[in-house]
Design an enzyme around this catalytic site. Structure first.
Site, PDB file in Angstrom:
ATOM      1  N   GLU A  67      51.379 -24.185  44.713  1.00 28.42           N
ATOM      2  CA  GLU A  67      51.687 -22.944  45.439  1.00 28.42           C
ATOM      3  C   GLU A  67      53.049 -22.377  45.071  1.00 28.42           C
ATOM      4  O   GLU A  67      53.200 -21.184  44.832  1.00 28.42           O
ATOM      5  CB  GLU A  67      51.607 -23.175  46.958  1.00 28.42           C
ATOM      6  CG  GLU A  67      50.193 -23.271  47.508  1.00 28.42           C
ATOM      7  CD  GLU A  67      49.576 -24.648  47.336  1.00 28.42           C
ATOM      8  OE1 GLU A  67      50.249 -25.552  46.778  1.00 28.42           O
ATOM      9  OE2 GLU A  67      48.423 -24.841  47.756  1.00 28.42           O
ATOM     10  N   HIS A 136      45.337 -26.583  59.539  1.00 25.14           N
ATOM     11  CA  HIS A 136      44.628 -25.460  58.934  1.00 25.14           C
ATOM     12  C   HIS A 136      44.438 -24.290  59.890  1.00 25.14           C
ATOM     13  O   HIS A 136      43.571 -23.466  59.675  1.00 25.14           O
ATOM     14  CB  HIS A 136      43.249 -25.906  58.434  1.00 25.14           C
ATOM     15  CG  HIS A 136      43.295 -26.624  57.129  1.00 25.14           C
ATOM     16  ND1 HIS A 136      43.768 -27.911  57.023  1.00 25.14           N
ATOM     17  CD2 HIS A 136      42.935 -26.256  55.875  1.00 25.14           C
ATOM     18  CE1 HIS A 136      43.689 -28.291  55.757  1.00 25.14           C
ATOM     19  NE2 HIS A 136      43.196 -27.317  55.045  1.00 25.14           N
TER      20      HIS A 136
END
Lengths: 334, 335
Positions: A67, A136
């Site tokens: 990322e 999440h």
């Protein structure tokens, strides 16, 4: 304009974003999409499905699970003349790239004395409500909205899902687009010629006179649903979709509060040090004497997201909680 | 051995004009840094100040290998790179003074020198923060079919960061023209390489990413220049990244706040004996390429340049505080 272009058609929020990406790629050769699984997999949420076939692997660029590396590369590509759309699978993983977003993208223009702007668009899914537990389910868009130098938008409607991307790509500075994952399957109608929309104004989604409900993204629908229930009970709620969290269009909600004299903020983020706190402060600063009673906030319970459905439901803002809070605020409970 | 266009044929063999140029370049950096230290003590320069003394051969040698179209991403110890890139000493010093005529308008200071004209992308004070940017600049070049190199300088401390590895992988995976220049000065602030890396051979790290690499004596400007030119040639011809480790040493403390508890004075003295300027002068004089008179002339020119730069910085102006929020966002739309 042909009738076809004006005609309403049915599509999902996901389709609307895909259309926006497709159109941007067609209109501007500098635009490309990169991120984890955007190509061969078709996007973790299927947003970029079939775009690889249309544009090829150079412009629909699968990345490794890096990322920080690929967000940083997106910033570099933006500095180098491209118009990257970087997809981070979810906001949770954006934390791995936070140094690039906050310490590079947000400061390069300022730190260079106005020389190097970063025209990058970073899209990511956000939000809870799908039993994905603590790692999440975060809603950190308000947390990003703390940072000067970036813009933070959160489309709730099909029009905005379709139209915010192009405007973000025209922006000379970094724009973060937060897509609530619970909205991807939302179906609705959109004009055939739907296109770019502004990214700096809040919208009054439902006009009312008794209370202002300020919200954004998926909670817009919970708020609108609550407003319909309240309407049947004789309470007329105005519902505002913020759309953009930075810069915050406070004029729209201040004007509304001046009319309704009551304000409730509904936000999936936590309340401490949050965008809801910011909105509340702005109302205090800008409309204090308009208020009939203190601003209220309905936010997620300050806990990591639990897995069990009943527990997760208890954490998130819900329609019944909005209704109850509004009733209390307007004195309908006696 | 690679032959280049500017006079350095192989280590130790250099024509007079080029020798004068290299020596002057290194001395410009050294004298600038010395003046910065004085100005820091005089409280003209504030904030963090990281000086480059000892490492001059790296910036000078590597920048010789790049053209004006290439991009540079550097660290917070970047005065030398900025100067070599063509940012005037006056604009660099004005920046450190915090004046609006500085190369970053006084917004960045010592650690954040920027210059759009010379494609100098900072001045990045997050260790490893610039590596992905260089990868992205190279990606943009590749996608736009521009035959340019993006050169990223960083210290050996960055090798321990995840982004170092992510950047190596991305650059190799996507075949991007990046020159990664690792200035291995042996200490990440005060932590010696042996206390931070399980494997100390840094070139071995990039082998697993299939990135070509070389290690060079970073105290020898001619060796650095040759190695950098050869690396850039490989990058341009193959369109692939290259990792160049320059083994060097900083003579001064990490920053002005560092009491240097982690290394001995004798170690520093030993490295000073191998100093890039000292050894180059000895070599050039020994070969009869340069004379004491040449050195004196250069020193005179450099002193004049630095004096003028200081005078310029002194005379520069403060940005009005009303402008403090300018450039948080752009004032112009993009084409």
């Amino acid at each position: 304009m042909t009738d076809d272009q004006k005609e309403l058609r049915t599509l999902t929020y996901r389709d609307a974003i895909r259309e926006a990406i497709h159109e941007a790629m067609q209109k501007d050769a500098r635009v490309f999409l990169m991120g984890e699984d955007v190509g061969r997999y078709g996007g973790c949420f299927a947003v970029s499905k079939r775009l690889l076939e249309a544009f090829g692997p150079e412009r629909i660029r699968d990345t490794p699970l890096s990322e920080s590396g690929f967000v940083g590369a997106g910033i570099g590509a933006a500095l180098g003349g491209m118009r990257p759309i970087v997809e981070i699978m979810t906001v949770n993983f954006s934390l791995l790239a936070a140094v690039q977003i906050i310490n590079n993208a947000a400061v390069y223009l300022y730190m260079s004395g106005g020389q190097f702007n970063v025209p990058i668009v970073i899209r990511m899914a956000t939000g809870g409500g799908r039993q994905l537990a603590a790692q999440h389910s975060r809603s950190l868009e308000g947390w990003y909205a703390h940072i000067p130098g970036i813009k933070v938008v959160s489309p709730a409607t099909l029009e905005d899902a379709r139209g915010m991307l192009w405007t973000a790509l025209q922006d000379p500075d970094p724009v973060l687009i937060f897509e609530n994952a619970g909205l991807y399957n939302m179906e609705g109608t959109l004009a055939g010629d739907a296109g770019a929309v502004d990214i700096d104004k809040a919208h009054v989604q439902r006009a009312g006179k008794d209370i202002t409900i300020i919200t954004y993204s998926a909670n817009l629908y919970k708020s609108l649903e609550a407003a319909e229930i309240l309407a049947k009970q004789g309470i007329d709620a105005e519902v505002i979709d913020l759309r953009t969290l930075r810069p915050l269009d406070d004029q729209t909600f201040l004007a509304s509060v001046a009319k309704t004299h009551r304000a409730l903020i509904v936000d999936e983020g936590w309340r401490s040090g949050s965008i809801s706190a910011e909105i509340s402060a702005r109302i205090m600063e800008g409309a204090f004497y308009e208020l009939d009673l203190p601003v209220e906030r309905l936010c997620s319970v300050e806990a990591p997201m639990p897995y069990a459905k009943h527990m997760e439901d208890a954490v998130l803002p819900q329609v019944d909680k909005i209704v109850a809070l509004v009733r209390k605020m307007v004195g309908a409970n006696g | 051995m690679t032959t280049n266009t500017k006079g350095t044929k192989q280590a130790g063999e250099v024509d007079r004009r080029h020798a004068l140029h290299l020596l002057k370049s290194m001395l410009r950096i050294r004298r600038l840094e010395e003046r910065c230290a004085e100005l820091y003590s005089a409280m003209k320069i504030r904030g963090f100040l990281h000086l480059y003394d000892g490492q001059e051969a790296v910036a000078v040698g590597v920048l010789e290998a790049l053209t004006k179209d290439d991009a540079i991403v550097a660290t917070y110890r970047e005065h030398g790179h900025a100067l070599m890139r063509g940012i005037p000493a006056s604009a660099i010093l004005a920046e450190m003074y915090g004046k609006q005529e500085g190369c970053s308008r006084g917004r960045g200071g010592s650690m954040h020198l920027f210059d759009e004209k010379t494609r100098f992308y900072g001045g990045n004070a997050i260790v490893r923060g610039g590596l992905p940017l260089a990868v992205g600049l190279a990606l943009a070049d590749k996608m736009q079919q521009k035959n340019r190199v993006s050169c990223c300088f960083f210290g050996e401390g960055a090798v321990a960061e995840g982004e170092f590895h992510e950047s190596m992988n991305l650059a190799a995976l996507w075949q991007l023209p990046v020159l990664f220049v690792c200035e291995n000065n042996l200490y990440a602030m005060g932590t010696a390489l042996k206390y931070s890396e399980s494997v100390m051979d840094l070139t071995s790290k990039v082998m697993s990413y299939d990135v070509s690499s070389a290690a060079v004596d970073g105290m020898d400007v001619l060796a650095v220049e040759i190695a950098a030119k050869s690396a850039v040639e490989a990058i341009r011809s193959q369109g692939k990244p290259f990792f160049l480790e320059c083994r060097t040493y900083r003579f001064r403390a990490h920053s002005m706040y560092d009491p240097e508890l982690y290394r001995t004075k004798s170690e520093v003295e030993e490295w000073k004996g191998r100093g890039p300027i000292k050894t180059f002068i000895e070599k050039m004089k020994g070969q009869g390429t340069l004379s004491d008179a040449d050195i004196e002339t250069i020193e005179g020119d450099v002193a004049r340049e630095i004096n003028e730069a200081v005078a310029f910085a002194e005379a520069c102006t403060w940005e009005p505080i009303e402008d403090v929020a300018r450039f948080v966002y752009s004032e112009r739309r993009m084409p």
